[in-house]
Write an enzyme that holds these catalytic residues in place. Sequence first.
Site, mmCIF file in Angstrom:
data_model
loop_
_atom_site.group_PDB
_atom_site.id
_atom_site.type_symbol
_atom_site.label_atom_id
_atom_site.label_comp_id
_atom_site.label_asym_id
_atom_site.label_seq_id
_atom_site.Cartn_x
_atom_site.Cartn_y
_atom_site.Cartn_z
ATOM 1 N N GLY A 106 2.924 -0.850 4.316
ATOM 2 C CA GLY A 106 2.968 0.550 3.909
ATOM 3 C C GLY A 106 4.409 0.983 3.690
ATOM 4 N N GLY A 107 4.992 1.650 4.692
ATOM 5 C CA GLY A 107 6.303 2.281 4.561
ATOM 6 C C GLY A 107 7.381 1.411 3.932
ATOM 7 N N GLY A 130 2.453 2.543 10.819
ATOM 8 C CA GLY A 130 3.391 3.658 10.681
ATOM 9 C C GLY A 130 4.065 4.056 11.982
ATOM 10 C CD GLU A 186 -3.364 -2.442 7.212
ATOM 11 O OE1 GLU A 186 -2.223 -2.638 6.771
ATOM 12 O OE2 GLU A 186 -4.041 -1.443 6.921
ATOM 13 C CD GLU A 242 -3.015 5.520 6.580
ATOM 14 O OE1 GLU A 242 -2.984 5.557 5.341
ATOM 15 O OE2 GLU A 242 -2.138 4.951 7.263
ATOM 16 C CG ASN A 251 -1.721 1.246 1.362
ATOM 17 O OD1 ASN A 251 -1.756 2.072 0.440
ATOM 18 N ND2 ASN A 251 -2.378 1.410 2.505
ATOM 19 C CD1 TRP A 252 3.997 1.261 -2.447
ATOM 20 C CD2 TRP A 252 3.741 1.933 -4.575
ATOM 21 N NE1 TRP A 252 4.824 0.494 -3.235
ATOM 22 C CE2 TRP A 252 4.688 0.886 -4.544
ATOM 23 C CE3 TRP A 252 3.420 2.519 -5.805
ATOM 24 C CZ2 TRP A 252 5.314 0.408 -5.701
ATOM 25 C CZ3 TRP A 252 4.043 2.040 -6.948
ATOM 26 C CH2 TRP A 252 4.976 0.993 -6.891
ATOM 27 C CE LYS A 253 -0.193 3.252 4.731
ATOM 28 N NZ LYS A 253 -0.107 3.349 6.191
ATOM 29 C CG HIS A 268 -5.922 1.788 5.012
ATOM 30 N ND1 HIS A 268 -5.428 2.803 5.807
ATOM 31 C CD2 HIS A 268 -4.930 0.877 4.896
ATOM 32 C CE1 HIS A 268 -4.186 2.502 6.147
ATOM 33 N NE2 HIS A 268 -3.859 1.345 5.597
ATOM 34 C CB SER A 284 5.237 -1.419 12.062
ATOM 35 O OG SER A 284 4.820 -0.083 12.296
HETATM 36 P P1 13P Z 1 2.979 0.650 7.666
HETATM 37 O O1 13P Z 1 3.518 -0.635 7.090
HETATM 38 O O2 13P Z 1 3.681 1.866 7.174
HETATM 39 O O3 13P Z 1 2.843 0.569 9.148
HETATM 40 O O4 13P Z 1 1.478 0.792 7.083
HETATM 41 C C1 13P Z 1 0.619 -0.288 7.195
HETATM 42 C C2 13P Z 1 -0.578 -0.013 6.371
HETATM 43 O O5 13P Z 1 -1.367 0.854 6.678
HETATM 44 C C3 13P Z 1 -0.765 -0.811 5.157
HETATM 45 O O6 13P Z 1 -2.037 -0.635 4.629
#
Ligand code: 13P
Length: 250
Positions: free
Chosen positions: A234-235, A174, A168, A98, A9-11, A96, A213
Site C-alpha cells: 500500500g503506502g 498501514g 495481509e 478494508e 494497491n494505491w487505495k 481486502h 507495511s
Molecule cells: P500498507 O503497505 O500501507 O501497510 O498496506 C497494505 C495493503 O493493504 C495492501 O493491500
Amino acid sequence: MPNLIFAANWKMNQAPADAAAFLRTFTDQYPRQQDRRVLFFPPAVSLHAVLQGVRERSDLEAGVQNIHWEDKGAFTGETSGPLARAAGARHVLVGHSERRHVFGETDEETGKKVVAAFRAGLTPTVCVGETLAQREAGETIAVVKRQLRAALAGVDVASLVTAIIAYEPVWAIGTGKTATPADASAVHVAIRAELRAIAGERAAVIPILYGGSVNKSNVETLLAAAEVDGVLVGGASLDAEQWLAIVRAS
Ligand code: 13P
C-alpha cells in the site's frame, strides 16, 4: 514463467495525472525482469491512465480494487466485473481487509465476488488476514482458512489455480508493524496446505503474496521466507522511487 509478483494497491490515492506521471518515471527506470510481474491496482478513475502508461509492457499489468458480484443493474456507485474488464482491467482485489472491516463485507460476499471476477475474465487477488485480537487469541490459522474456504467455495479447480492469494494481517496494514518473515511464512505454509486440500498438487502454482507495511527495507527478508511468492504493497507503492526500490528487490 515469471514467479515473483509485486503488486501496488494505491487505495484511494493517485488521480489520473498523478498515475500518468508515476508510470512515466517508473517505466523509464524499470526494464522488464524475466523473473517477475508488476501489478497496479489504482482507483478505478485512474485505471485508464495506468493502462496507457503500461501499454507497451506485458510485464506490467493493472486491475481494480473491488467489484460488485452482480454483472449489471441498479447498484449506484458500484463497478461490475464486466465493466472493469471492458475498461481494460485484467485483475481485481477481492476481500481486502478494508473492504471487510471498513465496509462490512462478509465472507459470503467475498465468495460471490471471486465467482464474478472469474466470470468476467478477471484474475482475483483474494485477500485474507486476521485481526490483532484474533492473532492474540491464537485464531490466526483458523480465521485465514475460513476466509479462504469461503472466498473459493464457488470456484472450480481450473479457475482456482489461476488465482492469486494475498495474506495481509489486519494489524500490519498501514501501521508500520510487519509480520516477521517466520510469522508470515507460517501462515503462507498453512494457506498452501489449504489450497492443496482444495485443488490438489496443482495448487503449487498459485502465488501467495504477503502484504502489510512492506517497504524497501523489509521486502528482501519477506521475499526470502518460505512460500512468499511476492508482495502486495500500500503506502510504499505510492512513491515511484520507493516502488522502484521494492520491485528491484532480490
Ligand atoms: P500498507 O503497505 O500501507 O501497510 O498496506 C497494505 C495493503 O493493504 C495492501 O493491500
